[in-house]
Design an enzyme around this catalytic site. Structure first.
Site, PDB file in Angstrom:
ATOM      1  N   TYR A 124       0.816  -1.221   0.000  1.00 19.89           N
ATOM      2  CA  TYR A 124       0.000   0.000   0.000  1.00 19.89           C
ATOM      3  C   TYR A 124       0.849   1.270   0.000  1.00 19.89           C
ATOM      4  O   TYR A 124       0.305   2.367   0.030  1.00 19.89           O
ATOM      5  CB  TYR A 124      -0.942   0.007   1.209  1.00 19.89           C
ATOM      6  CG  TYR A 124      -2.125  -0.896   1.014  1.00 19.89           C
ATOM      7  CD1 TYR A 124      -1.955  -2.268   0.915  1.00 19.89           C
ATOM      8  CD2 TYR A 124      -3.407  -0.386   0.912  1.00 19.89           C
ATOM      9  CE1 TYR A 124      -3.034  -3.109   0.730  1.00 19.89           C
ATOM     10  CE2 TYR A 124      -4.495  -1.221   0.728  1.00 19.89           C
ATOM     11  CZ  TYR A 124      -4.303  -2.581   0.636  1.00 19.89           C
ATOM     12  OH  TYR A 124      -5.372  -3.402   0.448  1.00 19.89           O
ATOM     13  N   LYS A 171       3.559 -14.691   4.845  1.00 17.13           N
ATOM     14  CA  LYS A 171       3.952 -15.558   3.725  1.00 17.13           C
ATOM     15  C   LYS A 171       5.486 -15.571   3.700  1.00 17.13           C
ATOM     16  O   LYS A 171       6.126 -15.311   2.677  1.00 17.13           O
ATOM     17  CB  LYS A 171       3.351 -14.986   2.425  1.00 17.13           C
ATOM     18  CG  LYS A 171       3.492 -15.868   1.220  1.00 17.13           C
ATOM     19  CD  LYS A 171       2.439 -16.950   1.126  1.00 17.13           C
ATOM     20  CE  LYS A 171       2.737 -17.889  -0.034  1.00 17.13           C
ATOM     21  NZ  LYS A 171       1.893 -19.067  -0.078  1.00 17.13           N
ATOM     22  N   ASP A 204      -2.209 -18.330   3.109  1.00 18.85           N
ATOM     23  CA  ASP A 204      -3.148 -19.144   2.319  1.00 18.85           C
ATOM     24  C   ASP A 204      -3.799 -20.204   3.198  1.00 18.85           C
ATOM     25  O   ASP A 204      -5.011 -20.448   3.121  1.00 18.85           O
ATOM     26  CB  ASP A 204      -2.477 -19.756   1.074  1.00 18.85           C
ATOM     27  CG  ASP A 204      -1.034 -20.167   1.273  1.00 18.85           C
ATOM     28  OD1 ASP A 204      -0.437 -19.753   2.297  1.00 18.85           O
ATOM     29  OD2 ASP A 204      -0.487 -20.890   0.439  1.00 18.85           O
ATOM     30  N   ASP A 228      -6.364  -6.652   4.756  1.00 16.98           N
ATOM     31  CA  ASP A 228      -7.488  -6.173   3.956  1.00 16.98           C
ATOM     32  C   ASP A 228      -8.311  -7.367   3.455  1.00 16.98           C
ATOM     33  O   ASP A 228      -9.537  -7.411   3.588  1.00 16.98           O
ATOM     34  CB  ASP A 228      -6.927  -5.365   2.773  1.00 16.98           C
ATOM     35  CG  ASP A 228      -8.001  -4.589   2.038  1.00 16.98           C
ATOM     36  OD1 ASP A 228      -9.127  -4.515   2.549  1.00 16.98           O
ATOM     37  OD2 ASP A 228      -7.705  -4.057   0.958  1.00 16.98           O
TER      38      ASP A 228
END
Ligand code: NAI
Length: 335
Positions: A124, A171, A204, A228
Site C-alpha cells: 500500500y 507468507k 493461504d 485487507d
C-alpha cells in the site's frame, strides 16, 4: 459532555450510513458538534487534493473522526484517499472486530475474532513504476519499526481484552525478507507477553482454516494487504460486509468507519445496511469515554437483531435503511 468530531460522509452509500450513525449517537444522549468535510474524488475536483490540509487539521484538532467509505478508481486515476488519511495521520493500526450478531443467518455462530491490520506500509506504499513497457515493479515496504509497533498494539489489546491467542499471519516461506521481518519482529514482541499464546500461520492456510474452523482463532495480526483480504473473508463468516466495523488508530487520533466500500451498486436506493457504521460509532463512543452510550446502542442493536423482524435486504429482510434505523432509534428510546 459535549464533543467535537470530524465527519466525512463519503461516497456512494456513505451519507446513507453516516446519517443514521449521527442520529443514533444523539439518541443515545451524546452531543457531538460535527465538522463535515469532503474527501476523495469530490475533493480532488473542487479542491485539487483528495485529502485537504483543512480536513487533516480538523482530525488532528478533534482527535476523532467518523468516515463513510470513499471510492477509489480501479486500475487508473487518483490514489486512495483512505491510504492518504492513514499515512498522513500515522493511523498505524486498523482494528476490525468480527463478531456474530444474534438472528443473522450465517455459516457459523459465536464468532468473536479481532483482525489487526498494519495500516501504513506493505504494498500500500503505492510505489510502483513501469520498468519497460509490459513490465511493472511494485514495491512492498516492510520495516522493523512499523512491524514492532503494530505487534505491540496487537499484544496489548489481547491483554486488555483478555484474549488468549495472537496468530501472526504471513507468507515468510516465499517473501523471506519482507514477511520474514514482519514475522520475526512480531514474534519478538510476543515473547514479552507470556500470558498471551503466540502462534503463526501462512496466509493461504489461514484463509482455508478460517473457512473450515474459525473458532480456532482469537486475534489475527497481519500486514496491510493480507489484513485487507482476510477482514472481508472474516466478514463473510458472520453474515457479510454490512456487519463489520473498523477503526484506524494512531497515537494522536483515530478514524472510525465500516469495513465495506461505497457500494455503488446500491447507492441512493435506501437499501444499505447501516449496522457496520453503527458498530463503528460504538467503537467511537468507547474511544471518547462514552461507555454507557456505547452499551445503550449495542443493546438496542442486539434487541432489533434478536427480534428478527427488521432486517435489511443483504440479510434476507425487506427493511429499508430508514426503517432499520427507526427500529434502532425506537429501541434506544425504550431502553
Ligand atoms: P463494497 O464493499 O463497496 O461492496 C461489495 C458488495 O457488498 C456490494 O455488492 C455491495 O452492495 C455490498 N455492500 C457493501 N456494503 C454494504 C452495506 N452496508 N449494506 C448492504 N450491502 C453492502 O466493495 P467494492 O464494490 O469492491 O468497492 C466499491 C468502492 O469502495 C471501491 O471504489 C473501493 O475502492 C471502495 N472501498 C472503500 C473503502 C473505504 O472507504 N474504507 C473500503 C473498501 C472499498
Amino acid at each position: 459532555m459535549n464533543h467535537i468530531a470530524t465527519l466525512i460522509p463519503g461516497d456512494g452509500i456513505g451519507p446513507e450510513v453516516t446519517r443514521p450513525a449521527q442520529q443514533i449517537i444523539k439518541a443515545a444522549g451524546v452531543e457531538i458538534e460535527w465538522e463535515s468535510y469532503i474527501a476523495g474524488a469530490e475533493a480532488l475536483e473542487r479542491q485539487g487534493k483528495t485529502v485537504s490540509d483543512d480536513l487533516l487539521d480538523s482530525i488532528r484538532r478533534n482527535k476523532v473522526a467518523l468516515k463513510g467509505p470513499l471510492t477509489t478508481p480501479v486500475g487508473e486515476g487518483f490514489s486512495s484517499a483512505n491510504v492518504e488519511l492513514r499515512k498522513s495521520l500515522d493511523l498505524y493500526a486498523n482494528l476490525r472486530p468480527v463478531k456474530s450478531l444474534p438472528g443473522v443467518r450465517s455459516r457459523y455462530e459465536n464468532i468473536d475474532l479481532i483482525v489487526i491490520r498494519e495500516n501504513t506500509e506493505d504494498l500500500y506504499s503505492g510505489i510502483e513504476h513501469v520498468v519497460v513497457p509490459g513490465v511493472v515493479e511494485s514495491l512492498k515496504i516492510i520495516t522493523e519499526r512499523a512491524s514492532t509497533k503494530i505487534a505491540k498494539f496487537a499484544f496489548e489489546l489481547a491483554r486488555t481484552e483478555k484474549r488468549k491467542k495472537v496468530a501472526i499471519v504471513h507468507k515468510a516461506n516465499i517473501m523471506k525478507l519482507s514477511d520474514g521481518l514482519f514475522l520475526s519482529a512480531a514474534r519478538a514482541v510476543g515473547k514479552r507477553y507470556p500470558d498471551v499464546e503466540t502462534g503463526d500461520v501462512i496466509v493461504d492456510n489461514a484463509c482455508m482454516q478460517l473457512v473450515i474452523n474459525p473458532h480456532q482463532y482469537d486475534v489475527l495480526l497481519l500486514e496491510n494487504l493480507y489484513g485487507d483480504i482476510i477482514s472481508d473473508l472474516a466478514a463473510g463468516l458472520v453474515g457479510g460486509l454490512g456487519l463489520v466495523p473498523g477503526a484506524n488508530i494512531g497515537d494522536e487520533c483515530a478514524i472510525f468507519e465500516a469495513v465495506h466500500g461505497s457500494a455503488p451498486d446500491i447507492k441512493g436506493q435506501n437499501k444499505a445496511n447501516p449496522t457496520a457504521m453503527i458498530l463503528a460509532t460504538i467503537m467511537m463512543m468507547k474511544y471518547l469515554g462514552e461507555a454507557a452510550a456505547a452499551e445503550r446502542i449495542y443493546a438496542a442493536l442486539v434487541r432489533v437483531f434478536t427480534e428478527r423482524k427488521v432486517f435489511t435486504r443483504d440479510l434476507g429482510g425487506s427493511a429499508t435503511t430508514k426503517e432499520f434505523t427507526e427500529a434502532i432509534l425506537k429501541e434506544i428510546e425504550a431502553g
